[in-house]
Design a protein around this motif. Structure first.
Motif, PDB file in Angstrom:
ATOM      1  N   GLN A  64       0.827  -1.192   0.000  1.00 43.74           N
ATOM      2  CA  GLN A  64       0.000   0.000   0.000  1.00 43.74           C
ATOM      3  C   GLN A  64       0.867   1.249   0.000  1.00 43.74           C
ATOM      4  O   GLN A  64       2.033   1.209   0.399  1.00 43.74           O
ATOM      5  N   GLN A  65       0.279   2.352  -0.443  1.00 42.31           N
ATOM      6  CA  GLN A  65       0.925   3.649  -0.328  1.00 42.31           C
ATOM      7  C   GLN A  65       0.363   4.326   0.919  1.00 42.31           C
ATOM      8  O   GLN A  65      -0.804   4.690   0.988  1.00 42.31           O
ATOM      9  N   VAL A  66       1.207   4.485   1.933  1.00 43.35           N
ATOM     10  CA  VAL A  66       0.762   4.947   3.242  1.00 43.35           C
ATOM     11  C   VAL A  66       1.683   6.068   3.701  1.00 43.35           C
ATOM     12  O   VAL A  66       2.909   5.914   3.718  1.00 43.35           O
ATOM     13  N   ASN A  67       1.081   7.202   4.044  1.00 41.57           N
ATOM     14  CA  ASN A  67       1.836   8.281   4.681  1.00 41.57           C
ATOM     15  C   ASN A  67       1.112   8.841   5.891  1.00 41.57           C
ATOM     16  O   ASN A  67       1.588   9.783   6.524  1.00 41.57           O
ATOM     17  N   TYR A  68      -0.040   8.246   6.235  1.00 40.34           N
ATOM     18  CA  TYR A  68      -0.858   8.623   7.390  1.00 40.34           C
ATOM     19  C   TYR A  68      -1.320  10.074   7.340  1.00 40.34           C
ATOM     20  O   TYR A  68      -1.814  10.604   8.330  1.00 40.34           O
ATOM     21  N   ALA A  69      -1.170  10.709   6.197  1.00 43.49           N
ATOM     22  CA  ALA A  69      -1.767  12.028   5.974  1.00 43.49           C
ATOM     23  C   ALA A  69      -2.952  11.914   5.021  1.00 43.49           C
ATOM     24  O   ALA A  69      -3.851  12.752   5.036  1.00 43.49           O
ATOM     25  N   GLU A  70      -2.945  10.859   4.196  1.00 43.40           N
ATOM     26  CA  GLU A  70      -4.017  10.592   3.253  1.00 43.40           C
ATOM     27  C   GLU A  70      -4.468   9.141   3.441  1.00 43.40           C
ATOM     28  O   GLU A  70      -3.738   8.338   4.037  1.00 43.40           O
ATOM     29  N   PRO A  71      -5.643   8.788   2.953  1.00 42.24           N
ATOM     30  CA  PRO A  71      -6.092   7.398   3.057  1.00 42.24           C
ATOM     31  C   PRO A  71      -5.127   6.459   2.322  1.00 42.24           C
ATOM     32  O   PRO A  71      -4.565   6.784   1.277  1.00 42.24           O
ATOM     33  N   TYR A  86      11.366  10.438   5.021  1.00 37.58           N
ATOM     34  CA  TYR A  86      10.636  10.619   3.766  1.00 37.58           C
ATOM     35  C   TYR A  86       9.133  10.422   3.935  1.00 37.58           C
ATOM     36  O   TYR A  86       8.379  10.639   2.983  1.00 37.58           O
ATOM     37  N   ASN A  87       8.679   9.944   5.105  1.00 34.48           N
ATOM     38  CA  ASN A  87       7.258   9.751   5.399  1.00 34.48           C
ATOM     39  C   ASN A  87       6.598   8.808   4.393  1.00 34.48           C
ATOM     40  O   ASN A  87       5.443   8.991   4.007  1.00 34.48           O
ATOM     41  N   ASP A  88       7.324   7.761   3.994  1.00 30.11           N
ATOM     42  CA  ASP A  88       6.802   6.757   3.064  1.00 30.11           C
ATOM     43  C   ASP A  88       6.791   5.418   3.789  1.00 30.11           C
ATOM     44  O   ASP A  88       7.726   4.622   3.699  1.00 30.11           O
ATOM     45  N   PHE A  89       5.712   5.157   4.518  1.00 26.17           N
ATOM     46  CA  PHE A  89       5.639   3.954   5.335  1.00 26.17           C
ATOM     47  C   PHE A  89       5.416   2.698   4.498  1.00 26.17           C
ATOM     48  O   PHE A  89       5.753   1.598   4.938  1.00 26.17           O
ATOM     49  N   GLY A  90       4.850   2.839   3.316  1.00 28.83           N
ATOM     50  CA  GLY A  90       4.707   1.684   2.432  1.00 28.83           C
ATOM     51  C   GLY A  90       6.056   1.181   1.957  1.00 28.83           C
ATOM     52  O   GLY A  90       6.328  -0.028   1.959  1.00 28.83           O
ATOM     53  N   LEU A  91       6.937   2.112   1.562  1.00 31.17           N
ATOM     54  CA  LEU A  91       8.278   1.733   1.135  1.00 31.17           C
ATOM     55  C   LEU A  91       9.077   1.159   2.307  1.00 31.17           C
ATOM     56  O   LEU A  91       9.826   0.193   2.143  1.00 31.17           O
ATOM     57  N   ALA A  92       8.923   1.744   3.485  1.00 29.57           N
ATOM     58  CA  ALA A  92       9.599   1.221   4.666  1.00 29.57           C
ATOM     59  C   ALA A  92       9.106  -0.185   4.995  1.00 29.57           C
ATOM     60  O   ALA A  92       9.896  -1.058   5.386  1.00 29.57           O
TER      61      ALA A  92
END
Length: 323
Positions: free
Chosen positions: A74-81, A291-297
């Motif tokens: 998923q693409q997750v940054n916890y700022a958007e769905p 980078y606030n990219d939790f999906g990549l992490a």
């Protein structure tokens, strides 16, 4: 003449009250019911403790693993769905040049840690095992760094490596040798991390080796001495073969541990100079919290989970075959 006693005996028997038909069985069944009740209560308590342990593992261990694997798709940054992107995170991960750099640096750190961190505890354990006095005090001294918080230990080593008032450079100046840029040099930075990590973590492995050395039969050393074996020969032909399994297990555990190195580069170098000390976990930290990219992490953590799972499988196979 004998009929009268027989008649009296029958009369006495007739006057004696008979016990109820089920009295004997009821008396015997009551302890059985009590034992069954106690067994049920004991098993119920045991299962309640088991359920609590399983629930704790499910909430704090298994759920984060499953959640992390799902986030990797998923693409997750916890700022958007959150948005499902499939394998896109893995494609971006493998295309990132820092991904290869991080794995190369982690492998280099693990190799250096095996050179220093695997040999130093073994040699220390052999020296301590040969001592006759002060062994308990020296054991405590060796284990003391393990009791310190890792962040405190690395802050202490950062002062050791300080190019100005640092301990190591002051020693070099006293010896009339040039000072070194321990953490700013691409050639010395990784070695500096390994030295600090080895000093901080070797206490536990040293105690394991000391316990294993205590289990080596003394008759083997006596026979080797009678055959004229030197200290090196006794070490090579007696000590190491008797500790072969322990050495292999600690080797695998050290590889698993060093592949998760984070505190040392985070505190001492921040991944520098020029990404020379960026490790897998440090890059994962950057993906998530810089980078606030939790999906990549999460994709990075999934790859690391698979790699460590392979080593864990080898460890379980070795321990099972030994058992």
């Amino acid at each position: 003449m004998t009929a009268e006693p027989l008649t009296s005996a029958r009369a006495a028997t007739a006057r004696t009250p008979k016990a109820p038909a089920g009295a004997g069985r009821s008396g015997r069944s009551r302890p059985s019911r009590d034992r069954l009740r106690r067994a049920v209560v004991d098993n119920l308590v045991a299962y309640l403790f088991l359920v609590a342990g399983v629930a704790a593992f499910a909430v704090f261990s298994w759920y984060p693993i499953v959640r992390g694997v799902l986030l990797s798709f998923q693409q997750v940054n916890y700022a958007e769905p959150a948005r499902w992107v499939g394998l896109d995170n893995f494609h971006r991960l493998f295309a990132d040049p820092l991904f290869v750099t991080a794995w190369r640096n982690t492998a280099y750190f693990s190799l250096l840690a095996l050179v220093f961190g695997f040999a130093a505890p073994f040699v220390t354990a052999i020296v301590l095992n040969e001592l006759r006095h002060g062994k308990a005090y020296l054991r405590m001294t060796v284990y003391l760094p393990v009791m310190l918080p890792p962040i405190v230990t690395m802050l202490l080593w950062r002062w050791f490596y300080d190019p100005g008032p640092g301990l190591f450079n002051n020693v070099l100046r006293i010896a009339h040798l040039p000072a070194q840029s321990w953490l700013e040099s691409q050639n010395l930075s990784m070695i500096s991390l390994v030295l600090g990590s080895t000093w901080a973590n070797m206490g536990t492995t040293t105690l394991i080796y000391l316990a294993a050395l205590g289990g080596v039969p003394g008759e083997l050393y006596e026979a080797a001495e009678l055959d004229g074996a030197t200290v090196r020969q006794r070490l090579w032909h007696v000590t190491i073969p008797q500790m072969r399994f322990i050495l292999m297990i600690t080797l695998l555990l050290q590889v698993i541990g060093t592949m998760q190195v984070f505190i040392e580069p985070f505190v001492l170098t921040g991944g520098g100079p020029d990404d020379a000390t960026v490790t897998v976990l440090l890059l994962l930290y950057r993906y998530a919290f810089v980078y606030n990219d939790f999906g990549l992490a999460s994709a990075m953590s999934t790859v690391l989970f698979v790699v460590l799972g392979i080593f864990a499988g080898v460890y379980l196979r070795l321990t099972r075959s030994k058992g």
